[in-house]
Each structure stands twice: as C-alpha cells, then as structure tokens.
Design a protein around this motif. Sequence first.
Motif, PDB file in Angstrom:
ATOM      1  N   PRO A 185       0.964  -1.410   0.001  1.00  0.00           N
ATOM      2  CA  PRO A 185       0.036  -0.018  -0.079  1.00  0.00           C
ATOM      3  C   PRO A 185       0.814   1.463   0.003  1.00  0.00           C
ATOM      4  O   PRO A 185       0.503   2.266  -0.552  1.00  0.00           O
ATOM      5  CB  PRO A 185      -0.795  -0.155   1.206  1.00  0.00           C
ATOM      6  CG  PRO A 185      -0.717  -1.505   1.701  1.00  0.00           C
ATOM      7  CD  PRO A 185       0.482  -2.171   0.993  1.00  0.00           C
ATOM      8  N   VAL A 186       1.928   1.324   0.785  1.00  0.00           N
ATOM      9  CA  VAL A 186       2.703   2.583   0.847  1.00  0.00           C
ATOM     10  C   VAL A 186       3.418   2.801  -0.528  1.00  0.00           C
ATOM     11  O   VAL A 186       3.293   3.881  -1.031  1.00  0.00           O
ATOM     12  CB  VAL A 186       4.185   2.175   1.851  1.00  0.00           C
ATOM     13  CG1 VAL A 186       4.823   3.542   1.748  1.00  0.00           C
ATOM     14  CG2 VAL A 186       3.382   1.693   3.000  1.00  0.00           C
ATOM     15  N   ILE A 187       3.675   1.764  -1.462  1.00  0.00           N
ATOM     16  CA  ILE A 187       4.448   1.675  -2.668  1.00  0.00           C
ATOM     17  C   ILE A 187       3.286   2.367  -3.665  1.00  0.00           C
ATOM     18  O   ILE A 187       3.496   3.281  -4.515  1.00  0.00           O
ATOM     19  CB  ILE A 187       4.883   0.664  -3.193  1.00  0.00           C
ATOM     20  CG1 ILE A 187       6.146   0.213  -2.333  1.00  0.00           C
ATOM     21  CG2 ILE A 187       5.433   0.593  -4.559  1.00  0.00           C
ATOM     22  CD1 ILE A 187       6.771  -1.291  -2.607  1.00  0.00           C
ATOM     23  N   LEU A 188       2.050   1.732  -3.494  1.00  0.00           N
ATOM     24  CA  LEU A 188       1.098   2.124  -4.469  1.00  0.00           C
ATOM     25  C   LEU A 188       0.771   3.676  -4.419  1.00  0.00           C
ATOM     26  O   LEU A 188       0.393   4.396  -5.259  1.00  0.00           O
ATOM     27  CB  LEU A 188       0.076   1.124  -4.531  1.00  0.00           C
ATOM     28  CG  LEU A 188       0.005  -0.131  -4.870  1.00  0.00           C
ATOM     29  CD1 LEU A 188      -1.052  -1.257  -4.651  1.00  0.00           C
ATOM     30  CD2 LEU A 188       0.501  -0.369  -6.419  1.00  0.00           C
ATOM     31  N   ILE A 189       0.551   4.063  -3.138  1.00  0.00           N
ATOM     32  CA  ILE A 189       0.130   5.226  -2.774  1.00  0.00           C
ATOM     33  C   ILE A 189       1.308   6.282  -3.179  1.00  0.00           C
ATOM     34  O   ILE A 189       1.178   7.480  -3.583  1.00  0.00           O
ATOM     35  CB  ILE A 189      -0.216   5.357  -1.377  1.00  0.00           C
ATOM     36  CG1 ILE A 189      -1.655   4.819  -1.182  1.00  0.00           C
ATOM     37  CG2 ILE A 189      -0.307   6.972  -0.872  1.00  0.00           C
ATOM     38  CD1 ILE A 189      -1.933   4.877   0.178  1.00  0.00           C
ATOM     39  N   GLY A 190       2.433   5.910  -2.955  1.00  0.00           N
ATOM     40  CA  GLY A 190       3.500   6.746  -3.222  1.00  0.00           C
ATOM     41  C   GLY A 190       3.800   6.949  -4.448  1.00  0.00           C
ATOM     42  O   GLY A 190       4.364   7.940  -4.974  1.00  0.00           O
TER      43      GLY A 190
END
Length: 389
Positions: free
Chosen positions: A22-27
């Motif tokens: 989730p951190v990567i996709l949002i980032g």
Amino acid sequence: MTSFIPYASFRFFVLIGVLLLPVILIGLRGRRWQAYNNFLACLMLVLIFGSKPLQLVSLLVFLVWQLTLIRGYLAIRQKHNSAPIFYLMIALSVLPLFLVKLSMDVSALSFLGFLGISYVSFRSIEMLMNIRDGAIKTVTLWRVFRFIAFFPTISSGPIDRYKRFEKDEEHVPSGAEYRTLLYQGLNKIFIGFLYKYIIGYLVYKYWLGSPLLASNSVQSIWLYMYGYSMYLFFDFAGYSQFAIGVSYLLGIKSPENFNLPFLSRNMKDFWNRWHMSLSFWFRDFIYMRFVYTAVKKKWLKDRYLIGDIGITINFLVMGFWHGFLLQYIIYGIYHAIAFITCDRWERFNKKHHLIPKDNKWVNALAILVTFHVICFSFLIFSGRLNFLW
C-alpha cells in the motif's frame, strides 16, 4: 507468536513486501498515507519483538523513558540552559544502555534490553544534545517515537539524525520522486542480498568454516583474520543495504553506512568510509564536543594534544559501546593509537615532504598497509586472540 528478526529470513522479506505494497502504490501517486505508516510502524515493532515478551516490554519502557526525558528536558531548556541538568539528562538517557552492556557480565541483569538498544539510544541522546544546542526547539511526541523506533533501522542502524529525518517526514515525494526512491530502494535491497546472502554466506561457510582455521597456529589465525574481515563487511554492509532500501520505500532516505572501506588510504580515510553513521556520530557528539570544550575552557595549550586526547576518548567510548569485554576495549585503544599515528605522520610528512601524495605506487602501498591495519583490528574485535590474555 512467531519472531520476525529484521532481514534474517526470506519470511521477513515476504512479510515486509506485502505490508509495504500500500505504501508503494500510494507513493507512486505522489501521496502518503500517514495513518497506515503509523499503523505499520507499531505492527512491525510487535512482530519483531512480540515473540519475546520481555524484549517488547523493555522496548516500551525504554521508549517511555526516553520520550519523557526528551520532553522534560525541552521544557527545562526553554527556561534554563543548565550544564548540570544537561549532563544528568544524558546520564539518565545512557543508563538503560549501560545496564544492558553490564548484563554481559552480570547475569542478574540479563532480562534487560532488546534488539537494537545501542542504535536506538544514539537517536535519543542526539536529540538531547540538539536540544541543549538550541537546534531543536519543539517536538511532536509521535514523530519522536517514529524517529527513535523507526523499524527498518531499529536493530543495527544506520544511525539517522532527527533534523534530517524530520525533513523527510515533512516532505511528501511527488510521483516522479517516489519512483526514483523506489528504484534506488529496490536496488539497495538486491545489493544487500548479494552481499549478505551470497558473498557473506560463502565466506562464512567455506572460509571461516574451513578446518584449516581451527587451530591457533599463526597461519590459521592469519587466514581467519582475512576471512573474518571480509565476512564482517559483507554481512553488515548487506544488512545496511536492506535497512536503507526499506527506508527509501517509506520515503525516508536513511544515511549510507559504507563506502568501499577496504580502499582506504589511511585510518582517517577508513573512518570516513566504515560504518559512517556511527563514525560521524562519535565524531560530532564526542570528539568535537570534547575538543570544543577543552579549547574554550583552556584546559591545555597544545591543541594537538587536545586532539589526541579527544581521539583517545572517542575510540575508548566506541570500544565500551560494543561491550565491556576486554577485546572491545583493546579494539578501541588500538584504533586510537592507529588514528593518532596516522594524524602525526600526516603532519610530519606535510612539513618535510618525504612522500608524495599523488604517486599511484605510494597510494597502492598506503591502501595495502591500511588494509592490514584494519584487518588486524577486526581480528582483535572477533575475540580470536582472547587466548593471549
């Protein structure tokens, strides 16, 4: 509860990969989901320490203790800049680490401590020193918690600085910036696998594990010295690449820790390349502070002698930081002597122009000599020579 020691198993990487998705996709969309990041920070601490309740309790008590000291000293510092109170706060901050190091020799204290307490302690001590200097005037407890207990680097560093960490926390990378961080982070993680789980593993199994190294003959010890030095570098540098890489995926650019240390031309150069976050921390908060205080209060007239004393204190503290065992103290003294000898030789050579600096053969010889000085220090550090004393 299952233990997830940072970067010690494939299972940990699968776990962290899933949780960071989730951190990567949002980032990649140029945003940051801080609530999830906070949840992830707490969850990882529980997963890392949850299988050992005493360690988890020790961590929580430590965090409450340090946060109380930081918040309390900030309130005091805003009214009074008292040196005795500052030194008391530093002593209280160091106390848990001191007791943990003492527990190596005092079994009654063995219940104390948790994985990474040495590195976590540096962060809280640094904050107290920056409050004393006026560099930190306000703090948010939740951010201080995230800084001190930053899970990618909690077990063995690198040692970050609060102001640098705060800057990354406040800046939300754009999608393009995060793509760069993602690429760099993944690249560092793959380099970590090469260092730790391929080269480090092969050195440990086939070099250090060789029957030829079992005896205490000069040849065996000499071969062990090279093998241990290589293993120490690739294992630790590999871990550092993992920690820095995961930090990048969270948008935090944790500092580098190694820069081709075995190509150092002298001991000064070595400590600018080896475990850099630790080396620079000791330089800034022990050596420089001692020298500044000694010069300001005119303890001695000879500034070179002040520098030598500062270097000795610096490396002695570094030795004790590793533990109260004799091998670590000798290791610290050895590096102090090597560093001071290097410094004096540089001053002498600069004055008399005996050896040119830019000669490639001289540089090659300097690297070779420095390499062996370094490797012998690691031999001392390893404890392999303990039978001598």
